[in-house]
Design an enzyme around this catalytic site. Sequence first.
Site, PDB file in Angstrom:
ATOM      1  CE  LYS A 196      -2.772   3.356   1.474  1.00 48.49           C
ATOM      2  NZ  LYS A 196      -2.266   4.738   1.726  1.00 48.49           N
ATOM      3  CD  GLU A 270      13.031   4.628   8.522  1.00 49.09           C
ATOM      4  OE1 GLU A 270      13.017   5.610   9.310  1.00 49.09           O
ATOM      5  OE2 GLU A 270      13.004   4.738   7.301  1.00 49.09           O
ATOM      6  CB  CYS A 304      13.617   9.180   7.809  1.00 53.92           C
ATOM      7  SG  CYS A 304      14.533   7.839   7.020  1.00 53.92           S
ATOM      8  CD  GLU A 406      10.981  13.640  10.831  1.00 55.63           C
ATOM      9  OE1 GLU A 406      11.849  13.019  10.199  1.00 55.63           O
ATOM     10  OE2 GLU A 406       9.928  13.127  11.242  1.00 55.63           O
TER      11      GLU A 406
END
Length: 501
Positions: A196, A270, A304, A406
């Site tokens: 997905k 993750e 990331c 972040e």
Amino acid sequence: MTSATHDAPALAARQGLSLPHTHVDTIFVDGAWQPSRGTGRNPVTDPATGEVWGSVPDGTPEDVDAAVGAAQRAFQGEWPRLAPSERAAYLLRIAEEVEKRAGELSLTNSRENGSPVSESAGAAANAAGILRYFATLAEYLERDDVRPFPRGGGESVVRRDPLGVCALIAPWNFPINLVIIKLAPALLAGCTVVIKPASPTPLSIRVIMDAVAAAGVPAGVVNLVTGSGRLGDVLVKHSGVDKVAFTGSTPVGRRIAAACGELLRPVTLELGGKSSAIVLTDADLDAMSEVIIKSSMRNTGQTCYISTRILAPASRYDEVVDMVTATIAAGKQGDPLAPDTVFGPCATESQYRTVLEYVESGLAEGARATTGGRAATLSGGLENGYFVEPTVFADVTPDMRIAREEIFGPVICILKYDDVDEAVALANNTEFGLGGLVFGSDPDAALNVADRMDTGSVGLNFFASNHAAPFGGRHDSGLGTEYGVEGLNAYLSYKSIHRRV
């Protein structure tokens, strides 16, 4: 060329493209493209121009049922019973087919999320490299594992069995490789999968499905559904799924972890990061300037693991600020389809607004923008794109939002430290723990600092992913690892068969 496109070269460049998937009505289930069971549509927007250029089905629970059912039937068939070396041969064929499609993968990727083609052009080769690396681990799976009882009298035969049907859910920043790093070990292990992709980037993964089909992978082993995050929830909680692998934001990861915890379902997560680059007093700043964009603002800051916090010694703080500022300011921002573009747009309108909010908060809290610090104004067909000027903030303190949260955009923060102990404390003063860097000329001293950083990966004077080494986060950066034999083990279940000698 019309007069409109003459004044808008970015639009003209897009008119000349011929991509294999644009407006589509199908999902990939049981080895074939099939119509979705629903009538809803999800648009695909080019973030450089703001134009809708594609669309896919907004999948339904019935689509998920069909895909998971196909994966279950395939898992009951020959696939998990093939020798690992036979499955490895399929991985090698997929790698070849992916490389044949390098151009269409790159351009589809760049149109979906605005990654410069200088970045996306390497996606096919990297994906093929991941597939080929995991193919080398077939020998590991085929090796006998017999362990004597420590006190004698018997031994245990350890079997490694595939977990079953795996849900692979990928983000929008690297939509190809963050699927492949899940798909390759899952297939080698003998699992079957339902993929997905993120809703902004559903088309490039269709090119991967074309490669899978061309490689002759048996029907039902690899399936694809498209849709919103709601469809991801349906897939994660589906009774026919045996394992979930997700890359994305920490808030979504928490919800997936909670669902998998309730179901006692294995999960690999993750998630986000807020990594730091510690600049030691003996660092070579000229060498650092050569890698700072890839290490701290790769993919327009939408990566990331990048070290978006640079911790500079007080004795060299101004030098570091000047170097980073000059390097970032020299990087061209523009059309992602132009080969010399370094910085593209934010991938979505919502992310664009989020990044601007962080930039405004940094200015409001007293940080100094040494370059950038506002929305970018571009021309030539890019007027409606989601561009934020690449921004470097100096005079940043640890309590500022831009130093703690972040941002996932083209923003670097530079903080000051007095000694190495303080630098390590600042680097570890975060809820995350994904990446990190140490810049220094003394390799032993740099390694010592890296050992003290509480994070999953650290680079010394550069950062790169190694397909053979585990990659994973600590704390709010996730659970489990990808890459390496450890990434393969995430798709295995163990059985010990005890016998007397």
